[in-house]
Structure formats: C-alpha cells, structure tokens
Design an enzyme around this catalytic site. Structure first.
Site, short mmCIF file in Angstrom:
data_model
loop_
_atom_site.label_atom_id
_atom_site.label_comp_id
_atom_site.label_asym_id
_atom_site.label_seq_id
_atom_site.Cartn_x
_atom_site.Cartn_y
_atom_site.Cartn_z
N GLU A 176 -6.49 4.86 8.11
CA GLU A 176 -6.31 6.33 7.78
C GLU A 176 -7.34 7.05 7.03
O GLU A 176 -7.67 8.21 7.32
CB GLU A 176 -4.89 6.52 6.97
CG GLU A 176 -3.60 6.07 7.80
CD GLU A 176 -2.56 5.37 6.92
OE1 GLU A 176 -2.59 5.38 5.55
OE2 GLU A 176 -1.53 4.95 7.60
N SER A 231 3.63 -2.36 10.42
CA SER A 231 5.15 -2.35 10.61
C SER A 231 5.52 -3.67 10.02
O SER A 231 6.61 -4.29 10.64
CB SER A 231 5.52 -2.00 11.98
OG SER A 231 5.43 -0.54 12.30
N HIS A 289 -9.50 1.43 5.08
CA HIS A 289 -8.08 1.69 5.91
C HIS A 289 -8.32 2.79 6.93
O HIS A 289 -8.91 3.48 6.97
CB HIS A 289 -7.13 2.12 4.85
CG HIS A 289 -5.67 1.97 5.50
ND1 HIS A 289 -5.01 3.04 6.49
CD2 HIS A 289 -4.64 1.14 5.21
CE1 HIS A 289 -3.79 2.62 6.69
NE2 HIS A 289 -3.53 1.40 5.99
N GLU A 341 -5.21 -4.80 10.59
CA GLU A 341 -4.14 -3.73 11.12
C GLU A 341 -4.32 -2.93 12.39
O GLU A 341 -5.04 -2.12 12.29
CB GLU A 341 -4.12 -2.83 9.54
CG GLU A 341 -3.81 -3.37 8.47
CD GLU A 341 -3.42 -2.37 7.37
OE1 GLU A 341 -2.26 -2.57 6.79
OE2 GLU A 341 -3.88 -1.34 7.23
N ASN A 370 0.83 -1.22 -0.08
CA ASN A 370 -0.08 0.10 0.03
C ASN A 370 0.92 1.21 0.00
O ASN A 370 1.43 1.39 1.03
CB ASN A 370 -0.99 -0.06 1.12
CG ASN A 370 -1.70 1.24 1.29
OD1 ASN A 370 -1.63 2.08 0.73
ND2 ASN A 370 -2.31 1.49 2.60
N LYS A 409 0.02 4.38 -0.17
CA LYS A 409 -0.69 5.25 0.55
C LYS A 409 -0.55 6.63 -0.36
O LYS A 409 -0.11 6.48 -1.60
CB LYS A 409 0.09 5.62 1.77
CG LYS A 409 -0.06 4.26 2.65
CD LYS A 409 0.34 4.50 4.12
CE LYS A 409 -0.11 3.18 4.83
NZ LYS A 409 0.12 3.13 6.19
N GLY A 448 5.04 1.21 4.35
CA GLY A 448 6.50 1.79 4.26
C GLY A 448 7.56 0.85 3.49
O GLY A 448 8.15 1.28 2.48
N GLY A 467 2.90 2.28 10.86
CA GLY A 467 3.99 3.28 10.61
C GLY A 467 4.91 3.56 11.88
O GLY A 467 5.58 4.65 11.86
P1 13P Z 1 3.40 0.19 7.50
O1 13P Z 1 3.70 -1.03 6.94
O2 13P Z 1 4.21 1.43 6.95
O3 13P Z 1 3.27 0.24 9.04
O4 13P Z 1 1.67 0.70 7.10
C1 13P Z 1 1.01 -0.50 7.41
C2 13P Z 1 -0.37 -0.11 6.18
O5 13P Z 1 -1.23 0.70 6.85
C3 13P Z 1 -0.66 -0.95 5.26
O6 13P Z 1 -1.95 -0.46 4.57
#
Ligand code: 13P
Length: 251
Positions: A101, A214, A99, A169, A12, A14, A236, A175
């Site tokens: 976010e 993560s 998600h 998640e 992802n 983002k 990430g 993150g």
């Molecule tokens: P990270 O791998 O950066 O922690 O993000 C996870 C995520 O939100 C994937 O959708």
C-alpha cells in the site's frame, strides 16, 4: 529443513484504530494470559498514534508492538514523517517497511524500502520487509521474477548480521478474500528461502518468512503449516481480538 523457527503472528492495523480500539488489545491480552503461553510470537502494528498506549496493555501480556512505516533518516526537516528512533522511543520493536500500500500510494521504490530497513536496524528494531506481485504480474507469469527482484533490492546487506523479517504479500490477495493456492505459497516461500540462503548462508535460513493476504481464522491452519511459512502478517482479521486469537491458536 522443517520450520524450526518460532512463528511470528503480526497484525497490521493499517489506518484503523482509535484509542477506543485498544479494548480489542485488552481482550487479546486477557485471552493470551488466561491459558498456556502461545508457541508463537504475537505482534500488533497499530497506527503510530497508538504505539505508546498500546504498549502499556500489550507488553505485560508479551505482545510486541510495532509500527507500519518510517522515514529513512533519523531526524531532520521532514514535516509529518516519523523516524525509526522515534518509533523505538514510543515503544515499537518492529517496523513494517515497503508494504504494497505504501509502494502504491506513495511510490516507494525498492531502494527507498532498503534505506528504511537500514534505518530500522540502526535504531535497534526489526524491519518486516514486504514483497509481493500484482494480479497482472501473476497472470503474466512474472510473479517469481518480480518478487525475486524486490527481495534482492529491498533486503539490505545488513541482514547478514542483524535480524530482519520478510513478508510475502501478493497484492491481489490483500483485503480481497482471495489467497494463492497452498502449492503457490509453498513454491514462492521455497524460492524466497533459497534466495536468502544463497545470499546470506546460514543466516538466510533463519530469516522469518511471513505470508500475508486474506489470512484469517478459516485458512490460518493450512497456510501456517506450509513449509517456510514462519508466520503471518494479518490485516483485516487482526482488528478483532477473537479473530487474531484464532489465528494465534492455529499457529
Ligand atoms: P488483509 O489480511 O486484510 O488481506 O491484509 C493483509 C496485509 O496487507 C497485511 O499487511
């Protein structure tokens, strides 16, 4: 049941990535086509601006391209939004919905997430439906109840007949470099599996459960080996071909 489902490793991106970033996909494509075919399905969900261009590079290497969100309607007066049929038209095969976010930034509710998942299925695509508790909810001991409620209300009845993917998640792991213990991931995924089997029977046993938060080369092998972890949703670490390839190799 052992994890007989083919794992899905989905990146992802983002709100990251310009056309120049497609270099990383070229690099990943050449790594994937150089050796033995991966034993998992590999996907990347870039910003919608890159879906079509990424697909040109990804498709020949067997990499699936997805999107990160959609509007629940197929078309209409919704300035700035994108519908599932549009994303399909651009070459997406998957769409992340709900998600954390988007739930946090845009106030998305379980009901809206469910409607989005229905629209994704109606467009012939597969939704990746995200659930996960906040740090406060985990500390209060309500993680199981929160995630169970999200799952019940965000996964549509259509999942009885069509393929959906669920991603667990934990918000506090996204993150941050923090991850739950393997025991905690195992317990949550077992609970998600039990709820899906109870609701959808054999079909519920075939719904892929991804872990996200993560996930990186250093912990991928351990996390992806946990029962009922059928892949990962990676933020990430999906931006760099070397990191994503290491996670694919671990799967
Ligand atoms: P990270 O791998 O950066 O922690 O993000 C996870 C995520 O939100 C994937 O959708």
């Amino acid at each position: 049941m052992a994890d007989s489902l083919t794992k899905l490793i989905a990146g992802n991106w983002k709100m990251n990535g310009l056309r120049a970033s497609l270099f990383e996909v070229e690099k990943l494509a050449s790594k994937l086509t150089a050796g033995a075919a991966p034993r998992c399905t590999v996907a990347i969900c870039p910003p919608a601006t890159l879906i079509a261009a990424m697909n040109q590079i990804a498709a020949p290497a067997g990499i699936v391209v997805g999107a990160q969100d959609c509007h629940p309607a197929a078309s209409g007066a919704h300035t700035g939004d994108l519908s599932a049929p549009m994303l399909a038209d651009a070459g997406a095969q998957l769409v992340i919905v709900g998600h954390s976010e988007r739930r946090a930034d845009h106030g998305e509710t379980d009901e809206l997430v469910r409607q989005k998942a229905v629209s994704v299925l109606a467009a012939g695509l597969t939704p990746i439906i995200c659930v996960g508790e906040t740090r406060a909810e985990r500390e209060a001991g309500t993680a199981d109840a929160v995630v169970a409620a999200q799952l019940a209300a965000s996964v549509p009845d259509e999942a009885a007949d069509d393929d959906v993917v669920v991603a667990y998640e934990p918000v506090w792991a996204i993150g941050t470099g923090l991850t739950p213990t393997s025991a905690d991931i195992a317990q949550m995924h077992k609970s998600l599996r039990d709820q899906l089997v109870k609701r959808f029977g054999a079909k519920g046993a075939a719904i892929k459960l991804l872990y996200g938060g993560s996930l990186k080369p250093g912990n991928a092998r351990e996390i992806l080996a946990i029962e009922h972890v059928n892949g990962g949703l990676i933020g990430g670490a999906s931006l760099l071909a070397d990191d994503l390839f290491a996670i694919i190799s671990a799967a």
